[in-house]
Design a protein around this motif. Structure first.
Motif, PDB file in Angstrom:
ATOM      1  N   CYS A 215      74.617  68.578  70.098  1.00  0.00           N
ATOM      2  CA  CYS A 215      74.229  67.709  69.053  1.00  0.00           C
ATOM      3  C   CYS A 215      74.474  68.045  67.541  1.00  0.00           C
ATOM      4  O   CYS A 215      73.976  68.754  66.988  1.00  0.00           O
ATOM      5  CB  CYS A 215      72.561  67.229  69.044  1.00  0.00           C
ATOM      6  SG  CYS A 215      72.106  66.026  68.032  1.00  0.00           S
TER       7      CYS A 215
ATOM      8  N   ARG B 290      74.330  66.117  65.304  1.00  0.00           N
ATOM      9  CA  ARG B 290      73.272  65.405  64.101  1.00  0.00           C
ATOM     10  C   ARG B 290      72.240  66.493  63.991  1.00  0.00           C
ATOM     11  O   ARG B 290      71.715  66.469  62.695  1.00  0.00           O
ATOM     12  CB  ARG B 290      72.573  64.218  64.813  1.00  0.00           C
ATOM     13  CG  ARG B 290      71.590  63.573  63.883  1.00  0.00           C
ATOM     14  CD  ARG B 290      71.035  62.377  64.247  1.00  0.00           C
ATOM     15  NE  ARG B 290      72.062  61.189  64.334  1.00  0.00           N
ATOM     16  CZ  ARG B 290      71.639  59.892  64.304  1.00  0.00           C
ATOM     17  NH1 ARG B 290      70.416  59.401  63.938  1.00  0.00           N
ATOM     18  NH2 ARG B 290      72.648  58.962  64.225  1.00  0.00           N
ATOM     19  N   SER B 291      71.811  67.111  64.709  1.00  0.00           N
ATOM     20  CA  SER B 291      70.651  68.179  64.548  1.00  0.00           C
ATOM     21  C   SER B 291      71.292  69.129  63.435  1.00  0.00           C
ATOM     22  O   SER B 291      70.559  69.876  62.641  1.00  0.00           O
ATOM     23  CB  SER B 291      70.185  69.059  65.826  1.00  0.00           C
ATOM     24  OG  SER B 291      71.285  69.617  66.411  1.00  0.00           O
TER      25      SER B 291
ATOM     26  N   TYR C  90      70.979  67.805  60.122  1.00  0.00           N
ATOM     27  CA  TYR C  90      69.849  67.728  59.657  1.00  0.00           C
ATOM     28  C   TYR C  90      69.245  69.021  58.972  1.00  0.00           C
ATOM     29  O   TYR C  90      69.060  69.363  58.069  1.00  0.00           O
ATOM     30  CB  TYR C  90      68.858  67.329  60.773  1.00  0.00           C
ATOM     31  CG  TYR C  90      68.542  65.915  61.193  1.00  0.00           C
ATOM     32  CD1 TYR C  90      68.538  65.177  59.970  1.00  0.00           C
ATOM     33  CD2 TYR C  90      68.297  65.860  62.468  1.00  0.00           C
ATOM     34  CE1 TYR C  90      68.333  63.594  60.219  1.00  0.00           C
ATOM     35  CE2 TYR C  90      68.037  64.397  62.692  1.00  0.00           C
ATOM     36  CZ  TYR C  90      68.145  63.352  61.700  1.00  0.00           C
ATOM     37  OH  TYR C  90      67.857  62.148  61.845  1.00  0.00           O
TER      38      TYR C  90
ATOM     39  N   ARG D  32      74.698  60.389  67.675  1.00  0.00           N
ATOM     40  CA  ARG D  32      73.598  61.403  68.906  1.00  0.00           C
ATOM     41  C   ARG D  32      74.526  61.679  69.999  1.00  0.00           C
ATOM     42  O   ARG D  32      75.299  60.771  70.301  1.00  0.00           O
ATOM     43  CB  ARG D  32      72.403  60.671  69.055  1.00  0.00           C
ATOM     44  CG  ARG D  32      71.453  60.195  67.921  1.00  0.00           C
ATOM     45  CD  ARG D  32      70.162  59.538  68.589  1.00  0.00           C
ATOM     46  NE  ARG D  32      69.107  58.888  67.534  1.00  0.00           N
ATOM     47  CZ  ARG D  32      69.261  57.690  67.116  1.00  0.00           C
ATOM     48  NH1 ARG D  32      69.967  56.832  67.538  1.00  0.00           N
ATOM     49  NH2 ARG D  32      68.488  57.655  66.261  1.00  0.00           N
ATOM     50  N   PRO D  33      74.115  62.634  70.596  1.00  0.00           N
ATOM     51  CA  PRO D  33      74.955  62.715  71.933  1.00  0.00           C
ATOM     52  C   PRO D  33      74.218  61.987  72.857  1.00  0.00           C
ATOM     53  O   PRO D  33      74.832  61.757  74.197  1.00  0.00           O
ATOM     54  CB  PRO D  33      74.643  64.203  72.351  1.00  0.00           C
ATOM     55  CG  PRO D  33      73.149  64.485  71.631  1.00  0.00           C
ATOM     56  CD  PRO D  33      73.111  63.572  70.438  1.00  0.00           C
TER      57      PRO D  33
ATOM     58  N   VAL E  89      67.659  68.036  75.417  1.00  0.00           N
ATOM     59  CA  VAL E  89      68.156  68.643  74.133  1.00  0.00           C
ATOM     60  C   VAL E  89      67.051  67.937  72.885  1.00  0.00           C
ATOM     61  O   VAL E  89      66.486  68.553  72.144  1.00  0.00           O
ATOM     62  CB  VAL E  89      69.552  68.420  73.603  1.00  0.00           C
ATOM     63  CG1 VAL E  89      69.642  69.208  72.180  1.00  0.00           C
ATOM     64  CG2 VAL E  89      70.305  68.912  74.483  1.00  0.00           C
ATOM     65  N   CYS E  90      66.887  66.756  73.037  1.00  0.00           N
ATOM     66  CA  CYS E  90      65.985  66.074  72.129  1.00  0.00           C
ATOM     67  C   CYS E  90      64.469  66.626  72.404  1.00  0.00           C
ATOM     68  O   CYS E  90      63.820  66.695  71.235  1.00  0.00           O
ATOM     69  CB  CYS E  90      66.060  64.541  72.427  1.00  0.00           C
ATOM     70  SG  CYS E  90      67.677  63.849  72.130  1.00  0.00           S
TER      71      CYS E  90
ATOM     72  N   CYS F 130      64.078  69.476  70.119  1.00  0.00           N
ATOM     73  CA  CYS F 130      64.648  69.314  68.695  1.00  0.00           C
ATOM     74  C   CYS F 130      63.474  69.116  67.700  1.00  0.00           C
ATOM     75  O   CYS F 130      62.511  68.614  67.717  1.00  0.00           O
ATOM     76  CB  CYS F 130      65.502  68.004  68.730  1.00  0.00           C
ATOM     77  SG  CYS F 130      66.307  67.855  66.959  1.00  0.00           S
TER      78      CYS F 130
ATOM     79  N   PHE G 253      63.845  67.691  64.860  1.00  0.00           N
ATOM     80  CA  PHE G 253      63.919  66.460  64.307  1.00  0.00           C
ATOM     81  C   PHE G 253      63.714  65.262  65.130  1.00  0.00           C
ATOM     82  O   PHE G 253      64.186  64.286  64.844  1.00  0.00           O
ATOM     83  CB  PHE G 253      65.284  66.462  63.526  1.00  0.00           C
ATOM     84  CG  PHE G 253      65.519  67.728  62.772  1.00  0.00           C
ATOM     85  CD1 PHE G 253      65.032  67.889  61.631  1.00  0.00           C
ATOM     86  CD2 PHE G 253      66.388  68.576  63.374  1.00  0.00           C
ATOM     87  CE1 PHE G 253      65.384  69.195  60.792  1.00  0.00           C
ATOM     88  CE2 PHE G 253      66.676  69.716  62.403  1.00  0.00           C
ATOM     89  CZ  PHE G 253      66.135  70.014  61.317  1.00  0.00           C
ATOM     90  N   ARG G 254      62.978  65.583  66.089  1.00  0.00           N
ATOM     91  CA  ARG G 254      63.068  64.512  67.274  1.00  0.00           C
ATOM     92  C   ARG G 254      62.440  63.075  66.620  1.00  0.00           C
ATOM     93  O   ARG G 254      62.944  62.197  66.621  1.00  0.00           O
ATOM     94  CB  ARG G 254      62.393  64.855  68.399  1.00  0.00           C
ATOM     95  CG  ARG G 254      62.370  63.814  69.587  1.00  0.00           C
ATOM     96  CD  ARG G 254      61.551  64.700  70.728  1.00  0.00           C
ATOM     97  NE  ARG G 254      61.462  63.716  72.041  1.00  0.00           N
ATOM     98  CZ  ARG G 254      60.487  64.026  72.785  1.00  0.00           C
ATOM     99  NH1 ARG G 254      59.796  64.608  72.647  1.00  0.00           N
ATOM    100  NH2 ARG G 254      60.694  62.987  73.816  1.00  0.00           N
TER     101      ARG G 254
ATOM    102  N   CYS H 226      64.572  61.678  63.862  1.00  0.00           N
ATOM    103  CA  CYS H 226      65.871  60.981  64.494  1.00  0.00           C
ATOM    104  C   CYS H 226      65.564  59.602  65.311  1.00  0.00           C
ATOM    105  O   CYS H 226      66.402  58.702  65.157  1.00  0.00           O
ATOM    106  CB  CYS H 226      66.170  61.975  65.483  1.00  0.00           C
ATOM    107  SG  CYS H 226      68.011  61.489  66.219  1.00  0.00           S
ATOM    108  N   TRP H 227      64.539  59.677  66.107  1.00  0.00           N
ATOM    109  CA  TRP H 227      64.254  58.372  67.030  1.00  0.00           C
ATOM    110  C   TRP H 227      63.694  57.567  66.072  1.00  0.00           C
ATOM    111  O   TRP H 227      63.604  56.244  66.580  1.00  0.00           O
ATOM    112  CB  TRP H 227      63.859  58.883  68.400  1.00  0.00           C
ATOM    113  CG  TRP H 227      64.774  59.517  69.131  1.00  0.00           C
ATOM    114  CD1 TRP H 227      64.943  60.883  69.103  1.00  0.00           C
ATOM    115  CD2 TRP H 227      65.897  59.024  69.916  1.00  0.00           C
ATOM    116  NE1 TRP H 227      66.105  61.381  69.891  1.00  0.00           N
ATOM    117  CE2 TRP H 227      66.783  60.158  70.339  1.00  0.00           C
ATOM    118  CE3 TRP H 227      66.407  57.906  69.943  1.00  0.00           C
ATOM    119  CZ2 TRP H 227      67.850  59.747  70.927  1.00  0.00           C
ATOM    120  CZ3 TRP H 227      67.582  57.621  70.781  1.00  0.00           C
ATOM    121  CH2 TRP H 227      68.410  58.679  71.073  1.00  0.00           C
TER     122      TRP H 227
HETATM  123  S1  SF4 Z   1      66.464  64.315  68.676  1.00  0.00           S
HETATM  124 FE1  SF4 Z   1      68.128  64.507  69.874  1.00  0.00          FE
HETATM  125  S2  SF4 Z   1      69.763  63.131  69.053  1.00  0.00           S
HETATM  126 FE2  SF4 Z   1      68.140  63.606  67.446  1.00  0.00          FE
HETATM  127  S3  SF4 Z   1      68.902  65.052  66.413  1.00  0.00           S
HETATM  128 FE3  SF4 Z   1      67.353  66.169  67.886  1.00  0.00          FE
HETATM  129  S4  SF4 Z   1      68.876  66.582  69.686  1.00  0.00           S
HETATM  130 FE4  SF4 Z   1      70.027  65.510  68.194  1.00  0.00          FE
END
Ligand code: SF4
Length: 246
Positions: free
Chosen positions: A49, A51-52, A55, A225-226, A234-235, A238, A240-241, A244-245
């Protein structure tokens, strides 16, 4: 069904209390959390990812309540300890490894005004086996599942993010001889060695990814995002979940 009464004075109960107290004592002083990187790291850019990575690069606060627990921090620390031990095993076998430049700084690279960088584990400069010296040495301490995947499928197929890290070091450090990747199985202590041929195209692709993260960050845009699924594996791990969402 009647439940057995607990004997609060039994030796077993008192021992259990002591064991719980020991866990609490250790968890209260976990290994230090590694400092956050204010740059795009070679070890991160090949991950799933972008995006992570972005961040982290932007210093965006991690989700509220998110932190590595003491067990995870001990796993990180184990990686460093195993790397030192593995380097020593190679030295004992007659290889010469270096970690620092003549000025004492770590061997690695730093480009884009220090916004993209990485440090190699070691460079092997000589040894009793006919290898193409000097060469990059990268070590990972892995549980059986990841270790077996690399042994069976090879580094590039099983862990492309580790392979990308090696290609980047080879490219930017101008050490394009086959690198030595070593993985130590932390369950069995078996060792997997793999000579990693330099892949210029993949090094360039990883470098381009880093450049895109930096450029989008400056432009105020987010990397894609992937996945479209917040439940993606992966999320789930993460930091930053939520951000991110949401
Ligand atoms: S939540 Fe998922 S898509 Fe968002 S930054 Fe984390 S790994 Fe990436």
């Amino acid at each position: 069904m009647t439940r057995a009464a607990i004997d609060f004075n039994s030796p077993e109960y008192l021992d259990a209390v002591k064991v719980m107290a020991l866990h609490r004592a250790l968890d209260a002083v976990p290994p230090p959390q590694e400092k956050r990187r204010e740059y795009v790291g070679a070890s991160a850019i090949g991950g799933p990812c972008e995006r992570s990575v972005q961040y982290e690069f932007l210093g965006v606060p991690r989700d509220e309540g998110w932190r590595h627990d003491a067990k995870t921090l001990r796993i990180f620390q184990r990686g460093h300890m195993m790397e030192s031990a593995a380097a020593q095993w190679l030295c004992d076998a007659g290889f010469r490894l270096i970690q620092s430049k003549r000025d004492g700084g770590p061997i690695g690279f730093s480009v884009a005004d220090g916004q993209f960088k990485g440090h190699v584990d070691r460079v092997i400069i000589s040894g009793p086996i006919n290898l193409q010296y000097p060469l990059i040495w990268e070590h990972k301490a892995l549980g059986s599942k990841s270790w077996t995947a690399i042994r069976n499928r090879g580094l590039a197929a099983a862990k492309p993010e580790y392979a990308a890290q090696v290609y980047l070091y080879q490219a930017y450090c101008e050490l394009t001889a086959p690198a030595l990747f070593q993985a130590t199985n932390t369950d069995t202590m078996e060792i997997h060695f793999e000579l990693v041929e330099f892949d210029k195209a993949k090094a360039q692709a990883a470098s381009d990814r880093a450049a895109a993260v930096i450029a989008d960050s400056k432009a105020g845009a987010m990397r894609p995002r992937p996945t479209d699924d917040p439940e993606f594996y992966v999320c789930k791990n993460c930091a930053f979940r939520q951000r991110c969402w949401q």
